[in-house]
Design an enzyme around this catalytic site. Structure first.
Site, PDB file in Angstrom:
ATOM      1  N   MET A   6      -5.348 -10.860  -4.328  1.00  0.00           N
ATOM      2  CA  MET A   6      -5.247  -9.832  -3.291  1.00  0.00           C
ATOM      3  C   MET A   6      -5.149  -8.471  -3.976  1.00  0.00           C
ATOM      4  SD  MET A   6      -2.761 -11.742  -0.512  1.00  0.00           S
ATOM      5  CE  MET A   6      -1.530 -12.314  -1.698  1.00  0.00           C
TER       6      MET A   6
ATOM      7  N   GLY B 128       0.226 -19.468   5.777  1.00  0.00           N
ATOM      8  CA  GLY B 128       1.164 -18.568   5.121  1.00  0.00           C
ATOM      9  C   GLY B 128       1.035 -17.151   5.619  1.00  0.00           C
ATOM     10  N   GLY B 129       0.902 -16.209   4.670  1.00  0.00           N
ATOM     11  CA  GLY B 129       0.884 -14.799   5.014  1.00  0.00           C
ATOM     12  C   GLY B 129       2.264 -14.183   4.865  1.00  0.00           C
ATOM     13  N   TRP B 130       2.301 -12.876   4.862  1.00  0.00           N
ATOM     14  CA  TRP B 130       3.546 -12.144   4.597  1.00  0.00           C
ATOM     15  C   TRP B 130       4.655 -12.500   5.585  1.00  0.00           C
ATOM     16  CZ3 TRP B 130       5.352  -9.491   0.622  1.00  0.00           C
ATOM     17  CH2 TRP B 130       6.477  -8.680   0.808  1.00  0.00           C
ATOM     18  N   ASN B 131       4.329 -12.584   6.855  1.00  0.00           N
ATOM     19  CA  ASN B 131       5.355 -12.778   7.882  1.00  0.00           C
ATOM     20  C   ASN B 131       6.014 -14.150   7.826  1.00  0.00           C
ATOM     21  OD1 ASN B 131       4.932 -10.207   8.877  1.00  0.00           O
ATOM     22  ND2 ASN B 131       3.501 -10.870  10.464  1.00  0.00           N
TER      23      ASN B 131
ATOM     24  N   TRP C 270     -10.524  -8.487   2.747  1.00  0.00           N
ATOM     25  CA  TRP C 270      -9.465  -8.521   3.764  1.00  0.00           C
ATOM     26  C   TRP C 270      -9.595  -7.227   4.573  1.00  0.00           C
ATOM     27  CZ3 TRP C 270      -6.012 -11.940   5.702  1.00  0.00           C
ATOM     28  CH2 TRP C 270      -5.163 -11.447   6.687  1.00  0.00           C
TER      29      TRP C 270
ATOM     30  N   TYR D  10      -5.009  -5.441  -3.428  1.00  0.00           N
ATOM     31  CA  TYR D  10      -4.689  -4.354  -2.494  1.00  0.00           C
ATOM     32  C   TYR D  10      -3.198  -4.384  -2.198  1.00  0.00           C
ATOM     33  CZ  TYR D  10      -6.050  -8.545   0.180  1.00  0.00           C
ATOM     34  OH  TYR D  10      -6.231  -9.839   0.608  1.00  0.00           O
TER      35      TYR D  10
ATOM     36  N   GLU E  94       3.546 -16.338   0.199  1.00  0.00           N
ATOM     37  CA  GLU E  94       3.923 -15.045  -0.356  1.00  0.00           C
ATOM     38  C   GLU E  94       5.445 -14.923  -0.478  1.00  0.00           C
ATOM     39  OE1 GLU E  94       1.907 -11.768   1.537  1.00  0.00           O
ATOM     40  OE2 GLU E  94       0.072 -12.929   1.792  1.00  0.00           O
ATOM     41  N   TYR E  95       5.999 -15.292  -1.641  1.00  0.00           N
ATOM     42  CA  TYR E  95       5.404 -15.860  -2.856  1.00  0.00           C
ATOM     43  C   TYR E  95       6.359 -16.901  -3.403  1.00  0.00           C
ATOM     44  CZ  TYR E  95       3.065 -11.370  -2.440  1.00  0.00           C
ATOM     45  OH  TYR E  95       2.395 -10.293  -1.943  1.00  0.00           O
TER      46      TYR E  95
END
Length: 383
Positions: A215, A109-112, A355, A217, A152-153
Site C-alpha cells: 500500500m 480486513g481493512g483499517w476499521n 486504491w 500511500y 492492519e497490522y
C-alpha cells in the site's frame, strides 16, 4: 425439476465456455490489481459507484473490499444489504462473463477492523482451521477467485509479537486449502519497513502467497499534525528493496492512490511540507470524507486556477495550496503514475495496484477516462 435441470445445464455450459476462453489469456503480462470499495455505492450524487460502473477490461485482478472477521472467527460480510441483498458479491464476480481473463478476489480486513480479533484467530490451530473452512465456503459460494488478506497490522494496533509467526502459519495452511480449489492468496501490507520487520515472516509469506500488495500511500495519516507526502517514491523504494530481499520480486505489487489527502493549514503563509495544520481538509462533495479527495475532486480544484502547485521530484508527489485560504492538498498526477509504473518495470515487480477504482474518473461528468488506471495500463502493457 425440468427447469432446474435446464438452469444447471446452462450454468455448466457457461463455465465450460469461460474455461475455454480463459485458455487464451496472457500468462506473462504484469498484474494490475484494482480495489473496489463497496461503500462507494453510498456516495453523493454522481460520485456513487456500483459494480455496474466497473469496466471489467481495465484490470487483470479486481478486489472487493471489505469483508471482516465475525465474533466466532469466521469470515463474514460487513454490509449484508450491499453484498448479499443487493447482490454486490454476485454482480462483482459476474463481471468475468464480460472478461473471462479477469480474476476477482474478496478482501478481508481493512483499517476499521483493527487487529485484536485477528490476533486471537491466528493464535490457535483450531481457530485457524475454522476460519479457513469459512473462507472456502464463502469464496466458492460467490465464485470469487481468491482471498486478499488485509490485516492492519499483525503485532500492531492491539496485536501481539506472536502474530508474526502465527500469521505465517495461517497463510501456509490457508494456501494449502485454497490451492485445492485453484484459488489465489494475496496480502496487503503497509509502506513501513518498521512494520515489515515486526509483523511479517517474509520467508513464510514468499512460500505461501501469490502476490504481496504494498500500500504505497497514506504515508502521512489523516490525523497528522503537520502536512506531509501521500506516497513518496523514496520511501516506497526503501520498502520495496526491503521486501525483495526475501520475497520474489515477481510477487511484489506496488499500490498507488487514486485519491489525495487534504489538510486545513494553521497559517496561510506556512504552506509547504511539515507545516502545522488545524486538522483534515474539508470533505469532497462526492466522497464526503474529511481529509480525503477522489482523483476527479482533486482535478477540479487544481485546474481551477485558485491553487499554487508544487512538485517534488524525489517524492514524485505534488502538493497544492489555495492562493487565498487554508486549503492544502497532496496528490499524484498522470506524470507520477507513469513514473511509478516504469519503476515497477525497472524493478521487475509483479505489477501495480490502484486504491481504488471507484475514486478514479469514471462517469461522463467526471471525464469517464479512468485516468489513473489507464495511465498504469499504458506503461505496464506497452509490449
Amino acid at each position: 425439476m425440468k427447469a432446474q435441470f435446464i438452469t444447471l445445464l446452462l450454468v455448466s455450459l457457461s463455465c465450460v465456455w469461460l474455461a475455454h476462453a480463459a485458455d487464451d489469456c496472457p500468462t506473462n503480462q504484469k498484474a494490475l490489481f484494482c480495489y473496489f470499495a463497496n461503500w462507494a455505492i453510498y456516495r453523493n450524487d454522481i460520485g456513487a459507484f456500483t459494480t455496474n460502473d466497473i469496466d471489467p477490461s481495465l484490470c487483470t485482478h479486481l478486489i472487493y473490499a471489505f469483508s471482516g472477521l465475525s465474533e466466532y472467527g469466521g469470515i463474514q460480510s460487513l454490509d449484508s444489504y450491499n453484498d448479499v441483498t443487493r447482490a454486490g458479491f454476485h454482480n462483482f464476480t459476474g463481471l468475468k462473463a464480460q472478461n473471462p481473463c479477469l480474476k476477482t478476489l474478496l478482501a478481508i480486513g481493512g483499517w476499521n477492523e483493527g487487529s485484536r480479533k485477528y490476533s486471537v484467530m491466528v493464535s490457535d490451530q483450531r481457530y485457524r482451521e475454522a476460519f479457513i473452512d469459512s473462507v472456502i465456503r464463502l469464496l466458492v459460494q460467490y465464485d470469487f477467485d481468491g482471498l486478499d488478506f488485509d490485516w492492519e497490522y499483525p503485532s500492531e494496533r492491539g496485536g501481539v509479537a506472536a502474530d508474526k509467526q502465527n500469521f505465517g502459519l495461517l497463510l501456509k495452511e490457508l494456501k494449502q486449502t485454497l490451492s485445492k480449489w485453484d484459488l489465489l492468496l494475496t496480502i496487503a501490507v503497509p509502506m513501513s519497513t518498521y512494520i515489515l520487520s515486526a509483523a511479517y515472516d517474509t520467508t513464510a509469506i514468499n512460500a505461501a502467497v501469490d502476490y504481496v500488495l504494498i500500500m504505497g500511500y497514506d504515508y502521512t495519516p489523516v490525523n497528522s499534525q503537520v502536512t506531509g507526502w501521500l506516497s513518496p517514491q523514496n520511501e516506497i523504494a526503501a520498502t520495496v528493496d526491503a521486501w525483495i530481499k526475501t520475497v520474489d520480486s515477481s510477487k511484489i505489487v506496488l499500490g498507488v492512490p487514486a485519491y489525495g489527502r487534504s489538510f486545513t493549514l494553521d497559517n496561510s503563509n506556512q504552506n509547504g511540507i511539515g507545516v502545522a495544520v488545524a486538522g483534515p481538509g474539508e470533505a469532497g462533495f462526492y466522497t464526503g470524507e474529511p481529509g480525503f479527495l477522489s482523483y476527479p475532486e482533486i482535478q477540479s480544484k487544481v485546474q481551477s486556477g485558485l491553487y499554487t502547485i508544487v512538485k517534488d521530484s524525489t517524492a514524485q508527489n505534488y502538493y497544492a495550496y489555495r492562493k487565498s485560504g487554508l486549503d492544502w492538498i497532496c496528490f499524484e498526477t498522470e506524470e507520477t503514475y507513469t513514473y511509478k509504473a516504469n519503476y515497477v518495470l525497472s524493478k521487475n515487480l509483479g505489477g501495480a495496484m490502484v486504491w481504488s477504482i471507484d475514486t478514479d474518473e469514471f462517469r461522463h461528468e467526471l471525464n469517464s477516462t479512468f485516468a489513473v488506471t489507464n495511465t498504469l495500463r499504458k506503461v505496464l502493457f506497452a509490449n
